[in-house]
Design a protein around this motif. Structure first.
Motif, PDB file in Angstrom:
ATOM      1  N   GLY A 141      -8.701  14.022 -12.916  1.00 47.01           N
ATOM      2  CA  GLY A 141      -9.998  13.367 -13.018  1.00 47.01           C
ATOM      3  C   GLY A 141      -9.975  12.020 -12.312  1.00 47.01           C
ATOM      4  O   GLY A 141      -8.913  11.568 -11.834  1.00 47.01           O
ATOM      5  N   PRO A 142     -11.133  11.336 -12.253  1.00 54.17           N
ATOM      6  CA  PRO A 142     -11.207  10.074 -11.498  1.00 54.17           C
ATOM      7  C   PRO A 142     -10.288   8.980 -12.043  1.00 54.17           C
ATOM      8  O   PRO A 142      -9.689   8.233 -11.264  1.00 54.17           O
ATOM      9  CB  PRO A 142     -12.683   9.673 -11.615  1.00 54.17           C
ATOM     10  CG  PRO A 142     -13.253  10.521 -12.698  1.00 54.17           C
ATOM     11  CD  PRO A 142     -12.435  11.754 -12.785  1.00 54.17           C
ATOM     12  N   ALA A 143     -10.141   8.897 -13.368  1.00 51.87           N
ATOM     13  CA  ALA A 143      -9.302   7.823 -13.922  1.00 51.87           C
ATOM     14  C   ALA A 143      -7.825   8.076 -13.634  1.00 51.87           C
ATOM     15  O   ALA A 143      -7.079   7.156 -13.281  1.00 51.87           O
ATOM     16  CB  ALA A 143      -9.538   7.688 -15.421  1.00 51.87           C
ATOM     17  N   VAL A 144      -7.424   9.340 -13.788  1.00 55.48           N
ATOM     18  CA  VAL A 144      -6.018   9.674 -13.485  1.00 55.48           C
ATOM     19  C   VAL A 144      -5.753   9.468 -11.995  1.00 55.48           C
ATOM     20  O   VAL A 144      -4.699   8.944 -11.598  1.00 55.48           O
ATOM     21  CB  VAL A 144      -5.704  11.127 -13.920  1.00 55.48           C
ATOM     22  CG1 VAL A 144      -4.331  11.552 -13.423  1.00 55.48           C
ATOM     23  CG2 VAL A 144      -5.787  11.244 -15.442  1.00 55.48           C
ATOM     24  N   ALA A 148      -3.173   6.391  -7.758  1.00 56.65           N
ATOM     25  CA  ALA A 148      -3.313   5.673  -6.475  1.00 56.65           C
ATOM     26  C   ALA A 148      -2.865   4.223  -6.633  1.00 56.65           C
ATOM     27  O   ALA A 148      -2.210   3.650  -5.750  1.00 56.65           O
ATOM     28  CB  ALA A 148      -4.759   5.730  -6.008  1.00 56.65           C
ATOM     29  N   TRP A 149      -3.223   3.611  -7.755  1.00 55.93           N
ATOM     30  CA  TRP A 149      -2.798   2.219  -8.042  1.00 55.93           C
ATOM     31  C   TRP A 149      -1.265   2.151  -8.082  1.00 55.93           C
ATOM     32  O   TRP A 149      -0.655   1.298  -7.443  1.00 55.93           O
ATOM     33  CB  TRP A 149      -3.404   1.793  -9.384  1.00 55.93           C
ATOM     34  CG  TRP A 149      -2.987   0.445  -9.885  1.00 55.93           C
ATOM     35  CD1 TRP A 149      -1.758   0.100 -10.398  1.00 55.93           C
ATOM     36  CD2 TRP A 149      -3.762  -0.754  -9.931  1.00 55.93           C
ATOM     37  NE1 TRP A 149      -1.745  -1.213 -10.765  1.00 55.93           N
ATOM     38  CE2 TRP A 149      -2.958  -1.759 -10.488  1.00 55.93           C
ATOM     39  CE3 TRP A 149      -5.084  -1.062  -9.571  1.00 55.93           C
ATOM     40  CZ2 TRP A 149      -3.417  -3.063 -10.685  1.00 55.93           C
ATOM     41  CZ3 TRP A 149      -5.539  -2.362  -9.780  1.00 55.93           C
ATOM     42  CH2 TRP A 149      -4.710  -3.342 -10.325  1.00 55.93           C
ATOM     43  N   ASP A 150      -0.663   3.090  -8.830  1.00 55.69           N
ATOM     44  CA  ASP A 150       0.798   3.049  -8.981  1.00 55.69           C
ATOM     45  C   ASP A 150       1.512   3.354  -7.661  1.00 55.69           C
ATOM     46  O   ASP A 150       2.622   2.873  -7.433  1.00 55.69           O
ATOM     47  CB  ASP A 150       1.250   4.035 -10.064  1.00 55.69           C
ATOM     48  CG  ASP A 150       0.829   3.566 -11.462  1.00 55.69           C
ATOM     49  OD1 ASP A 150       0.404   2.395 -11.588  1.00 55.69           O
ATOM     50  OD2 ASP A 150       0.913   4.362 -12.409  1.00 55.69           O
ATOM     51  N   ARG A 191      -5.551  -2.487  -3.944  1.00 57.80           N
ATOM     52  CA  ARG A 191      -5.720  -2.041  -5.332  1.00 57.80           C
ATOM     53  C   ARG A 191      -7.122  -2.390  -5.848  1.00 57.80           C
ATOM     54  O   ARG A 191      -7.752  -1.579  -6.536  1.00 57.80           O
ATOM     55  CB  ARG A 191      -4.655  -2.699  -6.217  1.00 57.80           C
ATOM     56  CG  ARG A 191      -3.303  -2.002  -6.091  1.00 57.80           C
ATOM     57  CD  ARG A 191      -2.259  -2.673  -6.942  1.00 57.80           C
ATOM     58  NE  ARG A 191      -1.150  -1.758  -7.213  1.00 57.80           N
ATOM     59  CZ  ARG A 191      -0.002  -2.119  -7.755  1.00 57.80           C
ATOM     60  NH1 ARG A 191       0.187  -3.387  -8.109  1.00 57.80           N
ATOM     61  NH2 ARG A 191       0.946  -1.233  -7.989  1.00 57.80           N
ATOM     62  N   LEU A 192      -7.582  -3.576  -5.513  1.00 58.15           N
ATOM     63  CA  LEU A 192      -8.912  -3.974  -5.973  1.00 58.15           C
ATOM     64  C   LEU A 192      -9.989  -3.085  -5.337  1.00 58.15           C
ATOM     65  O   LEU A 192     -10.977  -2.729  -5.992  1.00 58.15           O
ATOM     66  CB  LEU A 192      -9.168  -5.448  -5.648  1.00 58.15           C
ATOM     67  CG  LEU A 192      -8.229  -6.444  -6.361  1.00 58.15           C
ATOM     68  CD1 LEU A 192      -8.544  -7.878  -5.943  1.00 58.15           C
ATOM     69  CD2 LEU A 192      -8.321  -6.308  -7.873  1.00 58.15           C
ATOM     70  N   GLU A 249     -12.826  -0.870  -7.187  1.00 64.81           N
ATOM     71  CA  GLU A 249     -14.229  -1.033  -6.812  1.00 64.81           C
ATOM     72  C   GLU A 249     -14.852   0.322  -6.447  1.00 64.81           C
ATOM     73  O   GLU A 249     -15.965   0.657  -6.875  1.00 64.81           O
ATOM     74  CB  GLU A 249     -14.317  -1.967  -5.608  1.00 64.81           C
ATOM     75  CG  GLU A 249     -15.326  -3.055  -5.803  1.00 64.81           C
ATOM     76  CD  GLU A 249     -15.070  -4.211  -4.873  1.00 64.81           C
ATOM     77  OE1 GLU A 249     -14.440  -4.031  -3.814  1.00 64.81           O
ATOM     78  OE2 GLU A 249     -15.504  -5.320  -5.224  1.00 64.81           O
ATOM     79  N   ALA A 250     -14.097   1.104  -5.687  1.00 68.74           N
ATOM     80  CA  ALA A 250     -14.599   2.422  -5.284  1.00 68.74           C
ATOM     81  C   ALA A 250     -14.782   3.313  -6.513  1.00 68.74           C
ATOM     82  O   ALA A 250     -15.777   4.050  -6.627  1.00 68.74           O
ATOM     83  CB  ALA A 250     -13.633   3.063  -4.290  1.00 68.74           C
ATOM     84  N   ALA A 251     -13.832   3.228  -7.432  1.00 69.63           N
ATOM     85  CA  ALA A 251     -13.926   4.054  -8.640  1.00 69.63           C
ATOM     86  C   ALA A 251     -15.140   3.654  -9.472  1.00 69.63           C
ATOM     87  O   ALA A 251     -15.845   4.519 -10.021  1.00 69.63           O
ATOM     88  CB  ALA A 251     -12.637   3.915  -9.460  1.00 69.63           C
TER      89      ALA A 251
END
Lengths: 526, 340
Positions: free
Chosen positions: A484-487, A492-494, A516-517, A521-523
């Motif tokens: 999902g989007p949060a995962v 992607a952050w990690d 990362r920011l 923002e995109a999310a």
């Protein structure tokens, strides 16, 4: 009216009245806004000097004597040499006889054994035998000699042997030096013996480094064996899970009284006061050692630290407060002293940080009272952060009220306070109100881009928010067909994590932060 | 009439001059400063220098954050975000501040004076007195003295190293600000540089040591001398290291792989088996070039042309310790080609 009598200044009352924040008397409703309080003065005195003097009068320091040279002492020297030679070849019950004999000879044998141990001409077995015999002398002097070898000997095998002989030694003065040694010990074969020696004196700070060794070397490693046996000896299940439970119990200050609590001798207490005294030293490296040892002691040290919070030396007070902060729940009994320390301007921000770390709901009201516009800026920011750390949902209303305060004196005119308040609100919302926390994420992005704010704290909270969102997503659908989007955001952050061993350049770090920011923002836009 | 007019003009001019030049508001307290960005308005040039300096990055520099375990090592915070030195006391150990950490070692850290007895701001320490300026600078000579730097920099024993050197009381004595805050010219006139050049500046590294090679008894040796450091090279910061490497030079111009010869460094406390090998101020160290590091292995004879080089590292570790790559992981300070 004496100078110390507390009084309520008109100005503060007016401010309170103007804000309409005076709480109703009585009741047990959670604090809802910044309540300015008049704090009692915070007198200081020579706490450390007095404690050291009293303990030194009770238990003078052991002294390792010089090597005997007089003719009359040669019989003793010969007997010790004989015991060393004998032990190097003896087995079975004969070994015990050697230990009994050296115990009878007592402290005068200590310098002789040390001279043999340090004689590099001698064979290794004899040097080791000297150390084993030293460990069988149950006096403070012998414990001191062993402690020095454990701490300073260049040879890891001999450090391990000294630590082994300190395990269960009737004298517990080695606990502080054992804690310092485990901070620096880089030889994996020595760590278990230090951990065991500590555990024998009721200190389980060695469990964590043992666990780290098990993570490195696996569950079949020697460290794992020691970890399991430590758990079993402390009354927990003989397994790595039991060891994890032991570690958690130790860090939570043993709420159910499951851990053995051997009595603390005056010498160990004296040692603790010396570490506290050392917090005033110029060299911060020594200060950091002291802080580490004081954080790693058992709960018996907290009352000493609470007392030292009132010491006359500003550095002692500051670093004691930091040690209490790091002790977290294991410093619970220091709460009244930390609340009192809020009256000392130089100490108050650190005391507020410590109150946030205690995990004690009783700290909440004192921290909320520090948010008011009449309080020093450093204290307001520290208190706002501490409320996020304390994790009480009831603090949300006070923080929100502060955020909504008029510009003058409020967070909008004070970006660092706004940052601290928003970060705490996000943290407090992660478990209870994730959507509300999410509405504040754009503010975190803004703080992370402000050159004059500490971006790392906002970035850390952003990662907490991402983690919570990913967990919530997986709770709803534990086995999704595609992430999902949060995962996806979390992964992607990690994936942008820096190499943990190679320092990035400032430009590289800035680029990583920007990437990362942009991900967040995109999310949010989606 | 013209005389009257002249008197009038003179009177107006005198009034204007008084109004403009007379100490104004001297009875008012100095402005309270809560961020170094507020200094930028009047001191744009110096602010711009500081913004590029290591002091400005002391909290945010990724290398610092990595080496301090993201400041989990609390003993690093005191100096990387210090309370004002004048407030803590010159020569005393500094204390950590809670606010403005992102500004690192900033204007306020070095210049802010303690508050007045009545709680009003005490103004700033500077090179001159000026009661008209918002920050009310007061001339304080301590600002340029080594004790002012010692609260932090003597945590790495740098000031003590200097005190034991010829730079402290020798013929050409110089102190911290002579080298690290040289007088520079700028649009606003001459001032002491707030770039604080140090180990991050190649020219400073190059002037700190001299590096020479020689043939002795048929073998190569190099001599490194701390003739310009003023303190140990590198100083006692454990994350810094200086390394000497050598490699062969073939006739066709190709060069062999770099081989480690010697390291100058003070180890972390965890590195119990590593010796302190800092090159102290004024020290001259002679090193035979050998096949293995630290004088081990066969000497390299003078029939083999070699290049010897001094590198400076801001982190003590190599990505692959067995095959260090100084050219990409360190800064080249000096290089010598030695041929018979």
């Amino acid at each position: 009216m004496s100078a110390r009598e507390p009084r309520l200044p008109l100005g503060r009352l007016l401010v309170l009245a103007a804000l309409g924040l005076l709480p109703a008397c009585g009741g047990e409703a959670p604090p809802t806004g910044p309540v300015a309080v008049e704090r009692a003065p915070f007198p200081t005195r020579p706490v450390v000097r007095e404690a050291l003097a009293a303990l030194l009068a009770e238990v003078p320091d052991p002294v390792i004597g010089d090597l005997p040279t007089a003719e009359a002492d040669q019989e003793l020297v010969g007997e010790v040499h004989g015991l060393v030679t004998f032990l190097s070849s003896a087995t079975g019950g004969l070994v015990d006889a050697a230990f009994d004999d050296i115990q009878r000879l007592g402290d005068p044998a200590v310098p002789v054994l040390l001279s043999i141990f340090h004689d590099e001409e001698r064979i290794r077995d004899e040097r080791r035998s000297a150390l084993r015999l030293l460990g069988s002398i149950e006096t403070p002097t012998a414990a001191l000699a062993l402690t020095r070898e454990m701490a300073d000997n260049d040879d890891p095998a001999l450090r391990a042997l000294a630590a082994w002989k300190l395990e269960g030694h009737p004298e517990d003065l080695a606990v502080g030096p054992l804690l310092k040694r485990i901070k620096y010990e880089s030889d994996a074969s020595v760590v278990p013996w230090i951990a065991r020696a500590l555990a024998s004196h009721g200190n389980y700070a060695g469990v964590e480094p043992l666990r780290v060794l098990v993570e490195w070397y696996g569950s079949g490693s020697e460290a794992a064996g020691h970890l399991v046996s430590l758990a079993e000896e402390a009354g927990f299940e003989a397994s790595l899970a039991g060891a994890a439970e032991l570690e958690a119990t130790w860090l939570a200050a043993d709420p159910d009284g499951r851990l053995p609590t051997p009595a603390v001798s005056p010498r160990r207490e004296l040692d603790a006061w010396r570490w506290i005294a050392g917090l005033a030293d110029f060299q911060l490296r020594g200060v950091d050692d002291g802080r580490f040892v004081l954080v790693s002691y058992g709960t018996w040290v907290t009352p000493l630290l609470a007392e030292a919070l009132h010491d006359e030396d500003q550095y002692v007070r500051l670093h004691v407060a930091q040690a209490l902060q790091r002790r977290g729940p294991r410093a619970a009994v220091a709460l009244p002293d930390l609340v009192a320390a809020l009256a000392e301007p130089g100490l108050a921000p650190t005391a507020a940080g410590a109150l946030g770390a205690l995990g004690n709901p009783a700290a909440e009201a004192a921290l909320v009272a520090c948010l008011g516009p009449v309080e020093p800026a450093e204290l307001r920011v520290a208190a706002a952060r501490a409320l996020g750390e304390l994790g009480r949902e009831s603090s949300v209303s006070a923080l929100e009220a502060l955020l909504a305060a008029p510009a003058a004196g409020g967070p909008k005119a004070f970006p660092e306070l706004e940052q601290a308040v928003v970060e705490s609100l996000v943290r407090l919302g992660l478990d209870s109100d994730l959507p509300a926390a999410t509405t504040r994420v754009p503010d975190l992005l803004r703080f992370s881009r402000d050159r004059f704010l500490d971006a790392t704290t906002s970035m850390r909270v952003l990662r907490e928010w991402i983690g919570a969102a990913a967990e919530a997503e997986l709770e709803q659908d534990p086995e999704p067909e595609s992430p999902g989007p949060a995962v996806t955001l979390r992964d992607a952050w990690d994936a942008l994590a820096p190499d943990p061993f190679t320092p990035a350049t400032p430009a590289e770090a800035a680029e990583r932060r920007a990437s990362r920011l942009a991900l967040v923002e995109a999310a949010l836009a989606d | 009439m013209r005389a009257l007019l002249g008197i009038l003009v003179l009177a107006i001019a005198a009034w204007l001059a008084l109004a403009l030049l007379a100490p104004k508001g001297s009875s008012e307290p100095a402005q309270a400063f809560s961020s170094s960005r507020e200094c930028q308005t009047c001191h744009a040039e110096i602010f711009a220098e500081w913004e590029e300096s290591q002091h400005a990055m002391s909290w945010t520099n990724p290398a610092v954050r990595l080496l301090s375990n993201d400041f989990a090592n609390q003993d690093c915070i005191d100096c990387h975000a210090p309370q004002p030195v004048f407030v803590t006391g010159i020569g005393n150990r500094v204390k950590p501040r809670t606010l403005r950490r992102a500004e690192g070692v900033d204007c306020i850290s070095c210049h802010q004076l303690p508050a007045n007895a009545d709680g009003t701001p005490g103004g700033m320490a500077g090179g001159l007195n000026n009661e008209r300026a918002a920050c009310r600078p007061t001339e304080r000579r301590e600002l340029a003295r080594p004790d002012h730097c010692a609260g932090c920099h003597n945590q790495h024993e740098t000031v003590d190293q200097w005190r034991e050197s010829s730079w402290f009381d020798g013929l050409g004595k110089q102190d911290c600000s002579d080298c690290h805050m040289p007088i520079v010219e700028g649009p606003s006139g001459s001032h002491r540089s707030h770039l604080f050049p140090g180990g991050d500046t190649l020219s400073m590294l190059q002037r700190a040591v001299t590096f020479e090679g020689a043939a002795v008894d048929g073998a190569w040796q190099v001599t490194i001398s701390n003739t310009g450091g003023g303190h140990a090279f590198p100083t006692d910061e454990r994350s810094r290291a200086a390394d000497i490497f050598w490699r062969t030079l073939a006739d066709d111009g190709t060069r062999g792989p770099w081989r480690h010869l010697h390291r100058m460094r003070s180890p972390y406390r965890t590195e119990v088996d590593v010796e302190v090998t800092l090159l102290q101020a004024d020290e001259v160290r002679v090193l035979p070039v050998t096949a293995e590091p630290e004088g081990l292995g066969d000497p390299i004879t003078t029939d083999v042309p070699i290049e010897v080089a001094l590198f400076y590292k801001r982190s003590p570790y190599w990505i692959d310790p067995a095959n260090p790559d100084p050219e990409t992981e360190a800064t080249l300070v000096h290089s010598l080609e030695l041929r018979q």
